[in-house]
Design a protein around this motif. Structure first.
Motif, PDB file in Angstrom:
ATOM      1  N   GLU A 265      61.627  36.479   4.087  1.00 39.95           N
ATOM      2  CA  GLU A 265      60.291  36.150   3.605  1.00 39.95           C
ATOM      3  C   GLU A 265      59.308  36.085   4.773  1.00 39.95           C
ATOM      4  O   GLU A 265      59.697  35.776   5.900  1.00 39.95           O
ATOM      5  CB  GLU A 265      60.285  34.810   2.863  1.00 39.95           C
ATOM      6  N   MET A 266      58.054  36.373   4.482  1.00 42.04           N
ATOM      7  CA  MET A 266      57.008  36.227   5.485  1.00 42.04           C
ATOM      8  C   MET A 266      55.683  35.919   4.808  1.00 42.04           C
ATOM      9  O   MET A 266      55.491  36.170   3.618  1.00 42.04           O
ATOM     10  CB  MET A 266      56.879  37.495   6.339  1.00 42.04           C
ATOM     11  N   ASP A 267      54.769  35.348   5.612  1.00 42.82           N
ATOM     12  CA  ASP A 267      53.391  35.130   5.182  1.00 42.82           C
ATOM     13  C   ASP A 267      52.478  36.006   6.029  1.00 42.82           C
ATOM     14  O   ASP A 267      52.584  36.013   7.261  1.00 42.82           O
ATOM     15  CB  ASP A 267      52.974  33.668   5.367  1.00 42.82           C
ATOM     16  N   LEU A 268      51.592  36.726   5.377  1.00 43.51           N
ATOM     17  CA  LEU A 268      50.562  37.491   6.069  1.00 43.51           C
ATOM     18  C   LEU A 268      49.201  36.911   5.714  1.00 43.51           C
ATOM     19  O   LEU A 268      48.920  36.659   4.548  1.00 43.51           O
ATOM     20  CB  LEU A 268      50.577  38.971   5.647  1.00 43.51           C
ATOM     21  N   VAL A 269      48.371  36.686   6.722  1.00 39.15           N
ATOM     22  CA  VAL A 269      46.985  36.288   6.497  1.00 39.15           C
ATOM     23  C   VAL A 269      46.124  37.499   6.813  1.00 39.15           C
ATOM     24  O   VAL A 269      46.114  37.991   7.940  1.00 39.15           O
ATOM     25  CB  VAL A 269      46.598  35.089   7.385  1.00 39.15           C
ATOM     26  N   VAL A 270      45.419  38.002   5.803  1.00 40.58           N
ATOM     27  CA  VAL A 270      44.689  39.266   5.927  1.00 40.58           C
ATOM     28  C   VAL A 270      43.205  39.032   5.651  1.00 40.58           C
ATOM     29  O   VAL A 270      42.833  38.475   4.611  1.00 40.58           O
ATOM     30  CB  VAL A 270      45.243  40.328   4.952  1.00 40.58           C
ATOM     31  N   LYS A 271      42.385  39.476   6.571  1.00 43.42           N
ATOM     32  CA  LYS A 271      40.937  39.378   6.413  1.00 43.42           C
ATOM     33  C   LYS A 271      40.409  40.700   5.854  1.00 43.42           C
ATOM     34  O   LYS A 271      40.766  41.770   6.348  1.00 43.42           O
ATOM     35  CB  LYS A 271      40.281  39.092   7.766  1.00 43.42           C
TER      36      LYS A 271
ATOM     37  N   LEU B  18      42.082  31.955   1.079  1.00 44.52           N
ATOM     38  CA  LEU B  18      41.783  30.974   2.118  1.00 44.52           C
ATOM     39  C   LEU B  18      40.291  30.840   2.380  1.00 44.52           C
ATOM     40  O   LEU B  18      39.824  29.794   2.816  1.00 44.52           O
ATOM     41  CB  LEU B  18      42.497  31.351   3.419  1.00 44.52           C
ATOM     42  N   SER B  19      39.553  31.912   2.154  1.00 41.89           N
ATOM     43  CA  SER B  19      38.095  31.892   2.320  1.00 41.89           C
ATOM     44  C   SER B  19      37.518  33.031   1.498  1.00 41.89           C
ATOM     45  O   SER B  19      38.252  33.725   0.787  1.00 41.89           O
ATOM     46  CB  SER B  19      37.704  32.039   3.799  1.00 41.89           C
ATOM     47  N   HIS B  20      36.221  33.257   1.617  1.00 42.72           N
ATOM     48  CA  HIS B  20      35.577  34.293   0.810  1.00 42.72           C
ATOM     49  C   HIS B  20      36.125  35.687   1.097  1.00 42.72           C
ATOM     50  O   HIS B  20      36.037  36.586   0.264  1.00 42.72           O
ATOM     51  CB  HIS B  20      34.065  34.280   1.047  1.00 42.72           C
ATOM     52  N   ASP B  21      36.711  35.883   2.297  1.00 44.98           N
ATOM     53  CA  ASP B  21      37.195  37.223   2.638  1.00 44.98           C
ATOM     54  C   ASP B  21      38.609  37.237   3.224  1.00 44.98           C
ATOM     55  O   ASP B  21      39.036  38.231   3.801  1.00 44.98           O
ATOM     56  CB  ASP B  21      36.231  37.907   3.622  1.00 44.98           C
ATOM     57  N   THR B  22      39.335  36.133   3.086  1.00 50.81           N
ATOM     58  CA  THR B  22      40.662  36.033   3.702  1.00 50.81           C
ATOM     59  C   THR B  22      41.693  35.566   2.692  1.00 50.81           C
ATOM     60  O   THR B  22      41.465  34.606   1.946  1.00 50.81           O
ATOM     61  CB  THR B  22      40.631  35.064   4.894  1.00 50.81           C
ATOM     62  N   THR B  23      42.833  36.254   2.668  1.00 47.98           N
ATOM     63  CA  THR B  23      43.900  35.969   1.710  1.00 47.98           C
ATOM     64  C   THR B  23      45.229  35.802   2.438  1.00 47.98           C
ATOM     65  O   THR B  23      45.532  36.537   3.381  1.00 47.98           O
ATOM     66  CB  THR B  23      44.035  37.122   0.693  1.00 47.98           C
ATOM     67  N   ARG B  24      46.015  34.814   2.005  1.00 49.01           N
ATOM     68  CA  ARG B  24      47.383  34.680   2.489  1.00 49.01           C
ATOM     69  C   ARG B  24      48.317  35.245   1.432  1.00 49.01           C
ATOM     70  O   ARG B  24      48.229  34.895   0.250  1.00 49.01           O
ATOM     71  CB  ARG B  24      47.737  33.229   2.774  1.00 49.01           C
ATOM     72  N   LEU B  25      49.199  36.154   1.837  1.00 48.54           N
ATOM     73  CA  LEU B  25      50.195  36.735   0.931  1.00 48.54           C
ATOM     74  C   LEU B  25      51.587  36.290   1.361  1.00 48.54           C
ATOM     75  O   LEU B  25      51.940  36.403   2.542  1.00 48.54           O
ATOM     76  CB  LEU B  25      50.139  38.260   0.951  1.00 48.54           C
ATOM     77  N   ARG B  26      52.360  35.766   0.438  1.00 46.46           N
ATOM     78  CA  ARG B  26      53.769  35.484   0.698  1.00 46.46           C
ATOM     79  C   ARG B  26      54.584  36.656   0.170  1.00 46.46           C
ATOM     80  O   ARG B  26      54.470  37.036  -1.002  1.00 46.46           O
ATOM     81  CB  ARG B  26      54.206  34.181   0.047  1.00 46.46           C
TER      82      ARG B  26
ATOM     83  N   GLN C 226      57.947  42.614  -1.800  1.00 47.90           N
ATOM     84  CA  GLN C 226      57.253  42.197  -3.022  1.00 47.90           C
ATOM     85  C   GLN C 226      56.345  41.008  -2.736  1.00 47.90           C
ATOM     86  O   GLN C 226      56.706  40.099  -1.977  1.00 47.90           O
ATOM     87  CB  GLN C 226      58.256  41.809  -4.107  1.00 47.90           C
ATOM     88  N   VAL C 227      55.171  41.047  -3.320  1.00 43.78           N
ATOM     89  CA  VAL C 227      54.242  39.923  -3.206  1.00 43.78           C
ATOM     90  C   VAL C 227      54.719  38.815  -4.140  1.00 43.78           C
ATOM     91  O   VAL C 227      54.779  38.993  -5.352  1.00 43.78           O
ATOM     92  CB  VAL C 227      52.806  40.348  -3.581  1.00 43.78           C
ATOM     93  N   LEU C 228      55.101  37.660  -3.555  1.00 48.58           N
ATOM     94  CA  LEU C 228      55.535  36.525  -4.363  1.00 48.58           C
ATOM     95  C   LEU C 228      54.344  35.715  -4.854  1.00 48.58           C
ATOM     96  O   LEU C 228      54.330  35.238  -5.983  1.00 48.58           O
ATOM     97  CB  LEU C 228      56.472  35.624  -3.549  1.00 48.58           C
ATOM     98  N   SER C 229      53.360  35.539  -3.979  1.00 45.17           N
ATOM     99  CA  SER C 229      52.177  34.768  -4.346  1.00 45.17           C
ATOM    100  C   SER C 229      51.041  35.101  -3.392  1.00 45.17           C
ATOM    101  O   SER C 229      51.251  35.653  -2.313  1.00 45.17           O
ATOM    102  CB  SER C 229      52.472  33.263  -4.296  1.00 45.17           C
ATOM    103  N   THR C 230      49.825  34.771  -3.804  1.00 42.01           N
ATOM    104  CA  THR C 230      48.655  34.944  -2.946  1.00 42.01           C
ATOM    105  C   THR C 230      47.829  33.660  -2.977  1.00 42.01           C
ATOM    106  O   THR C 230      47.860  32.914  -3.962  1.00 42.01           O
ATOM    107  CB  THR C 230      47.769  36.123  -3.401  1.00 42.01           C
ATOM    108  N   GLU C 231      47.110  33.422  -1.885  1.00 44.21           N
ATOM    109  CA  GLU C 231      46.241  32.246  -1.798  1.00 44.21           C
ATOM    110  C   GLU C 231      44.940  32.652  -1.132  1.00 44.21           C
ATOM    111  O   GLU C 231      44.958  33.240  -0.047  1.00 44.21           O
ATOM    112  CB  GLU C 231      46.918  31.141  -0.992  1.00 44.21           C
TER     113      GLU C 231
END
Length: 374
Positions: free
Chosen positions: A203-209, A151-159, A144-149
């Motif tokens: 838990e994990m963090d993914l940084v996705v471009k 990071l830039s115009h095309d990059t998101t961090r998902l917890r 489950q996606v707990l939160s998103t951030e």
């Protein structure tokens, strides 16, 4: 299209125009279809894996063992062929295409020693226990996606958090295989390396471009808190600190999102009894495209890290000391000493980036066995 990892056995039809001429195995019997490869395939796992495939669907079975999407091909053979100076017609690898004749589960070989490719015939039971890993996680679990951030115009961090399974500990340079409905409605899998992962808290963090022409990244980066995604892993990477314990210096090359496994390796290296010296090369289109910039800056402060170099195709003035353009022989001459017996290089990035860097390193004096492509 449905693709689910589980269990089963069976028969099907091969597409003969794509059957490769291929392998020799240095420590085991070769796969029946293959007898003339220039280098031995990797044992992806000493176990088979069950995959449900719909009737009429085609699959490209990995023959080289290097794919992060086992048992199927992800194109990793191309960079390996390039590094060994061969093509599929001159001793290199290419996938074996196969078409399912009915909707059912099939047990696919992952050891690459089967006499009945792409299916398992039990050959993995005869492999030495020190050859490859015993098995790979086979099930996709819901996270489950707990939160998103952003990071830039095309990059998101998902917890993300997984509630439904007990997870394995992870070795260095591990990744997860993410499965999602792609932009065209088909089911696709892609490898992603977490920037943080805790098997105890699950838990994990993914940084996705996001790539606008991508099939999966637009879907993942548009997810919101409460959404779910399916992941399989942790899956081992190509570089092992245990096997690399004799490396006295390691040059790490990251292309774009390839920085995540590079950070894993560089950080974990300081836990070795004999800590190797590390140099990191982060290659991006512009300063705004650099992922995990804070983590890279912190890494540069570590005593065992002897240099962090940013190579930017444009906007190099935005980062002091960075190089403008693409990684080149000139940059290597200025930053990287000629290799000795204890030198090693690890490359993580898109296939064309990996091929290019491997060629530069070989011209710089590195032997093929001193280069690992993640």
């Amino acid at each position: 299209m449905a693709v689910a990892l589980s269990r089963g056995v069976s028969s099907a039809r091969f597409l003969p125009w794509r059957v490769a001429p291929s392998f020799v195995g240095a420590v085991r019997k070769p796969c029946a279809l293959f007898s003339s490869q220039a280098y031995a395939p990797k044992v992806a796992a000493r176990s088979s894996v069950g995959v449900f495939v719909e009737k009429g669907e085609k699959r490209a079975w990995c023959t080289c063992g290097l794919s992060k999407n086992q048992p199927f091909c992800d194109g990793a053979h191309r960079a390996a062929n390039e590094m060994h100076g061969v093509t599929p017609d001159t001793g290199g690898y290419k996938p074996l295409l196969w078409e399912s004749q009915e909707s059912k589960e099939y047990r696919f070989c992952q050891c690459k020693a089967t006499g009945n490719p792409p299916f398992c015939d039990g050959s993995h039971r005869g492999l030495d226990e020190n050859t490859g890993v015993a098995d790979l996680p086979t099930e996709f679990h819901k996270w489950q996606v707990l939160s998103t951030e952003q990071l830039s115009h095309d990059t998101t961090r998902l917890r993300l958090k997984c509630e439904e399974a007990q997870l394995r500990k992870a070795a260095v340079s591990f990744h997860f295989s993410l499965r999602a409905a792609a932009t065209d409605g088909s089911i696709k899998t892609r490898p992603y390396t977490p920037t943080q992962y805790d098997s105890d808290t699950r838990e994990m963090d993914l940084v996705v471009k996001r790539y606008d022409n991508g099939m999966v990244s637009p879907v993942v980066t548009s997810m919101k808190a409460g959404d779910t995604v399916e992941l399989r892993g942790p899956l081992p990477g190509e570089y092992s600190l245990q096997n690399g314990a004799g490396h006295t210096s390691i040059a790490l090359f990251a292309g774009g999102t390839g920085i995540t496994p590079i950070l894993q390796i560089a950080t974990a290296a300081k836990t070795l009894n004999a800590v190797p010296s590390i140099k990191v090369f982060s290659c991006n289109k512009s300063a705004g495209d650099i992922l995990c910039k804070t983590e890279i800056d912190e890494l540069g402060k570590e005593a065992h890290v002897k240099g962090v170099y940013h190579v930017l195709e444009s906007e190099s003035a935005a980062i002091s000391g960075s190089f403008e353009g693409r990684l080149s022989a000139k940059i290597l001459q200025e930053t990287l000493p000629a290799p000795d017996a204890g030198s090693h290089a690890v490359i993580c990035g898109p296939p064309l980036f990996s091929k290019s860097v491997a060629q530069l390193l070989q011209a710089h004096g590195y032997k093929a066995e001193q280069i690992t492509i993640c």
